[in-house]
Design a protein around this motif. Structure first.
Motif, PDB file in Angstrom:
ATOM      1  N   GLN A  77      -6.880  -3.882  16.872  1.00 44.96           N
ATOM      2  CA  GLN A  77      -8.030  -4.232  17.709  1.00 44.96           C
ATOM      3  C   GLN A  77      -9.323  -3.703  17.101  1.00 44.96           C
ATOM      4  OE1 GLN A  77      -7.307  -2.803  21.679  1.00 44.96           O
ATOM      5  NE2 GLN A  77      -7.426  -4.874  22.494  1.00 44.96           N
ATOM      6  N   LYS A  78      -9.267  -2.497  16.584  1.00 45.99           N
ATOM      7  CA  LYS A  78     -10.447  -1.898  15.969  1.00 45.99           C
ATOM      8  C   LYS A  78     -10.841  -2.674  14.711  1.00 45.99           C
ATOM      9  CE  LYS A  78     -12.269   2.688  15.053  1.00 45.99           C
ATOM     10  NZ  LYS A  78     -11.957   4.105  14.980  1.00 45.99           N
ATOM     11  N   ARG A  79      -9.854  -3.122  13.931  1.00 45.69           N
ATOM     12  CA  ARG A  79     -10.126  -3.929  12.740  1.00 45.69           C
ATOM     13  C   ARG A  79     -10.839  -5.225  13.116  1.00 45.69           C
ATOM     14  NH1 ARG A  79      -4.820  -3.968   8.854  1.00 45.69           N
ATOM     15  NH2 ARG A  79      -4.876  -1.766   8.314  1.00 45.69           N
ATOM     16  N   LYS A  80     -10.333  -5.885  14.153  1.00 45.76           N
ATOM     17  CA  LYS A  80     -10.949  -7.150  14.581  1.00 45.76           C
ATOM     18  C   LYS A  80     -12.379  -6.927  15.046  1.00 45.76           C
ATOM     19  CE  LYS A  80      -6.772  -9.644  15.874  1.00 45.76           C
ATOM     20  NZ  LYS A  80      -6.033 -10.285  16.952  1.00 45.76           N
ATOM     21  N   LYS A  81     -12.613  -5.853  15.788  1.00 48.19           N
ATOM     22  CA  LYS A  81     -13.958  -5.554  16.274  1.00 48.19           C
ATOM     23  C   LYS A  81     -14.909  -5.327  15.106  1.00 48.19           C
ATOM     24  CE  LYS A  81     -16.408  -2.387  19.338  1.00 48.19           C
ATOM     25  NZ  LYS A  81     -16.262  -1.211  20.207  1.00 48.19           N
ATOM     26  N   ILE A  82     -14.497  -4.547  14.114  1.00 44.39           N
ATOM     27  CA  ILE A  82     -15.329  -4.298  12.942  1.00 44.39           C
ATOM     28  C   ILE A  82     -15.566  -5.590  12.175  1.00 44.39           C
ATOM     29  CG2 ILE A  82     -15.368  -3.146  10.687  1.00 44.39           C
ATOM     30  CD1 ILE A  82     -13.921  -0.783  12.067  1.00 44.39           C
ATOM     31  N   ARG A  83     -14.541  -6.413  12.058  1.00 46.11           N
ATOM     32  CA  ARG A  83     -14.675  -7.697  11.339  1.00 46.11           C
ATOM     33  C   ARG A  83     -15.710  -8.589  12.023  1.00 46.11           C
ATOM     34  NH1 ARG A  83      -9.166  -9.835  10.862  1.00 46.11           N
ATOM     35  NH2 ARG A  83      -8.936  -8.150   9.381  1.00 46.11           N
ATOM     36  N   TRP A  84     -15.676  -8.648  13.355  1.00 44.10           N
ATOM     37  CA  TRP A  84     -16.658  -9.464  14.077  1.00 44.10           C
ATOM     38  C   TRP A  84     -18.076  -8.927  13.905  1.00 44.10           C
ATOM     39  CZ3 TRP A  84     -16.320 -14.188  15.710  1.00 44.10           C
ATOM     40  CH2 TRP A  84     -15.090 -14.720  16.028  1.00 44.10           C
ATOM     41  N   ILE A  85     -18.243  -7.623  13.948  1.00 43.81           N
ATOM     42  CA  ILE A  85     -19.567  -7.021  13.790  1.00 43.81           C
ATOM     43  C   ILE A  85     -20.109  -7.300  12.386  1.00 43.81           C
ATOM     44  CG2 ILE A  85     -20.795  -4.813  13.643  1.00 43.81           C
ATOM     45  CD1 ILE A  85     -18.945  -3.841  15.932  1.00 43.81           C
ATOM     46  N   VAL A  86     -19.283  -7.102  11.367  1.00 44.38           N
ATOM     47  CA  VAL A  86     -19.722  -7.349   9.989  1.00 44.38           C
ATOM     48  C   VAL A  86     -20.051  -8.821   9.785  1.00 44.38           C
ATOM     49  CG1 VAL A  86     -18.961  -7.324   7.577  1.00 44.38           C
ATOM     50  CG2 VAL A  86     -18.536  -5.354   9.039  1.00 44.38           C
ATOM     51  N   THR A  87     -19.254  -9.705  10.360  1.00 44.94           N
ATOM     52  CA  THR A  87     -19.526 -11.145  10.246  1.00 44.94           C
ATOM     53  C   THR A  87     -20.866 -11.488  10.885  1.00 44.94           C
ATOM     54  OG1 THR A  87     -17.155 -11.602  10.305  1.00 44.94           O
ATOM     55  CG2 THR A  87     -18.627 -13.444  10.795  1.00 44.94           C
ATOM     56  N   GLY A  88     -21.139 -10.941  12.056  1.00 39.95           N
ATOM     57  CA  GLY A  88     -22.415 -11.198  12.734  1.00 39.95           C
ATOM     58  C   GLY A  88     -23.600 -10.693  11.931  1.00 39.95           C
ATOM     59  N   VAL A  89     -23.490  -9.481  11.397  1.00 38.71           N
ATOM     60  CA  VAL A  89     -24.578  -8.915  10.597  1.00 38.71           C
ATOM     61  C   VAL A  89     -24.818  -9.750   9.348  1.00 38.71           C
ATOM     62  CG1 VAL A  89     -25.235  -6.910   9.203  1.00 38.71           C
ATOM     63  CG2 VAL A  89     -24.292  -6.579  11.487  1.00 38.71           C
ATOM     64  N   CYS A  90     -23.749 -10.188   8.690  1.00 40.29           N
ATOM     65  CA  CYS A  90     -23.884 -11.020   7.484  1.00 40.29           C
ATOM     66  C   CYS A  90     -24.534 -12.360   7.811  1.00 40.29           C
ATOM     67  CB  CYS A  90     -22.531 -11.227   6.825  1.00 40.29           C
ATOM     68  SG  CYS A  90     -21.899  -9.748   6.019  1.00 40.29           S
ATOM     69  N   LEU A  91     -24.162 -12.968   8.932  1.00 38.81           N
ATOM     70  CA  LEU A  91     -24.771 -14.244   9.324  1.00 38.81           C
ATOM     71  C   LEU A  91     -26.264 -14.077   9.604  1.00 38.81           C
ATOM     72  CD1 LEU A  91     -22.079 -15.872  11.612  1.00 38.81           C
ATOM     73  CD2 LEU A  91     -22.930 -16.742   9.453  1.00 38.81           C
ATOM     74  N   ILE A  92     -26.619 -13.030  10.299  1.00 37.42           N
ATOM     75  CA  ILE A  92     -28.037 -12.781  10.590  1.00 37.42           C
ATOM     76  C   ILE A  92     -28.804 -12.541   9.291  1.00 37.42           C
ATOM     77  CG2 ILE A  92     -29.636 -11.140  11.664  1.00 37.42           C
ATOM     78  CD1 ILE A  92     -27.529 -10.844  13.915  1.00 37.42           C
ATOM     79  N   ALA A  93     -28.233 -11.752   8.383  1.00 37.77           N
ATOM     80  CA  ALA A  93     -28.892 -11.503   7.093  1.00 37.77           C
ATOM     81  C   ALA A  93     -29.038 -12.800   6.308  1.00 37.77           C
ATOM     82  CB  ALA A  93     -28.105 -10.483   6.293  1.00 37.77           C
ATOM     83  N   PHE A  94     -28.024 -13.654   6.322  1.00 41.84           N
ATOM     84  CA  PHE A  94     -28.095 -14.929   5.609  1.00 41.84           C
ATOM     85  C   PHE A  94     -29.193 -15.815   6.183  1.00 41.84           C
ATOM     86  CE2 PHE A  94     -26.817 -19.413   5.336  1.00 41.84           C
ATOM     87  CZ  PHE A  94     -26.820 -19.559   3.958  1.00 41.84           C
ATOM     88  N   VAL A  95     -29.285 -15.883   7.514  1.00 40.49           N
ATOM     89  CA  VAL A  95     -30.311 -16.712   8.151  1.00 40.49           C
ATOM     90  C   VAL A  95     -31.706 -16.193   7.796  1.00 40.49           C
ATOM     91  CG1 VAL A  95     -31.273 -17.367  10.409  1.00 40.49           C
ATOM     92  CG2 VAL A  95     -28.812 -17.498  10.016  1.00 40.49           C
ATOM     93  N   ILE A  96     -31.894 -14.893   7.808  1.00 49.34           N
ATOM     94  CA  ILE A  96     -33.200 -14.313   7.472  1.00 49.34           C
ATOM     95  C   ILE A  96     -33.561 -14.609   6.018  1.00 49.34           C
ATOM     96  CG2 ILE A  96     -34.428 -12.117   7.136  1.00 49.34           C
ATOM     97  CD1 ILE A  96     -32.923 -11.078   9.621  1.00 49.34           C
ATOM     98  N   VAL A  97     -32.615 -14.429   5.111  1.00 54.32           N
ATOM     99  CA  VAL A  97     -32.888 -14.712   3.692  1.00 54.32           C
ATOM    100  C   VAL A  97     -33.122 -16.202   3.487  1.00 54.32           C
ATOM    101  CG1 VAL A  97     -31.823 -14.702   1.394  1.00 54.32           C
ATOM    102  CG2 VAL A  97     -31.647 -12.687   2.868  1.00 54.32           C
ATOM    103  N   TYR A  98     -32.385 -17.041   4.153  1.00 59.57           N
ATOM    104  CA  TYR A  98     -32.539 -18.489   4.014  1.00 59.57           C
ATOM    105  C   TYR A  98     -33.933 -18.935   4.443  1.00 59.57           C
ATOM    106  CZ  TYR A  98     -31.685 -23.486   4.662  1.00 59.57           C
ATOM    107  OH  TYR A  98     -31.759 -24.843   4.595  1.00 59.57           O
ATOM    108  N   PHE A  99     -34.368 -18.470   5.618  1.00 59.80           N
ATOM    109  CA  PHE A  99     -35.699 -18.869   6.099  1.00 59.80           C
ATOM    110  C   PHE A  99     -36.813 -18.204   5.299  1.00 59.80           C
ATOM    111  CE2 PHE A  99     -33.417 -20.060  10.098  1.00 59.80           C
ATOM    112  CZ  PHE A  99     -33.737 -21.401  10.051  1.00 59.80           C
ATOM    113  N   ALA A 100     -36.585 -17.043   4.735  1.00 57.07           N
ATOM    114  CA  ALA A 100     -37.582 -16.391   3.889  1.00 57.07           C
ATOM    115  C   ALA A 100     -37.775 -17.141   2.574  1.00 57.07           C
ATOM    116  CB  ALA A 100     -37.192 -14.946   3.638  1.00 57.07           C
TER     117      ALA A 100
END
Length: 103
Positions: A77-100
């Motif tokens: 469960q802890k692995r899945k939670k960390i995986r979801w958090i890292v995925t969300g952070v990576c998506l947000i970073a990708f969107v910011i870099v893409y629009f920049a």
């Protein structure tokens, strides 16, 4: 109380329960012994593990002599939670870099 004394006490309890069952007229004494075996298994919840460094018996995953700890893998469960958090952070970073880069 050391390990041998605990085992002897458990054996005495089991024998006493079996004697009581035989005296009470229980026809199936095996069920009593199975219950006693299950109780014995639950009382010894963790197996005896020896330290890899100094070979002493470990207590609750920690060596009392040298302080060595047993590796305990992370909960799924802890692995899945960390995986979801890292995925969300990576998506947000990708969107910011893409629009920049577009502007």
């Amino acid at each position: 109380m050391n390990k041998r004394q605990r085992k002897r006490e458990e054996e005495r309890k089991i024998l006493a329960e079996m004697d009581e069952a035989m005296k009470a007229g229980v026809k199936n004494a095996e069920t009593v012994s199975k219950k006693a075996d299950n109780a014995e298994k639950t009382s010894e919840s963790s197996p005896v593990i020896h330290c890899k460094r100094c070979k002493t018996v470990m207590e609750k995953g920690v060596c009392p002599t040298c302080g060595f700890r047993i590796y305990v893998p992370m909960d799924e469960q802890k692995r899945k939670k960390i995986r979801w958090i890292v995925t969300g952070v990576c998506l947000i970073a990708f969107v910011i870099v893409y629009f920049a880069c577009i502007k």
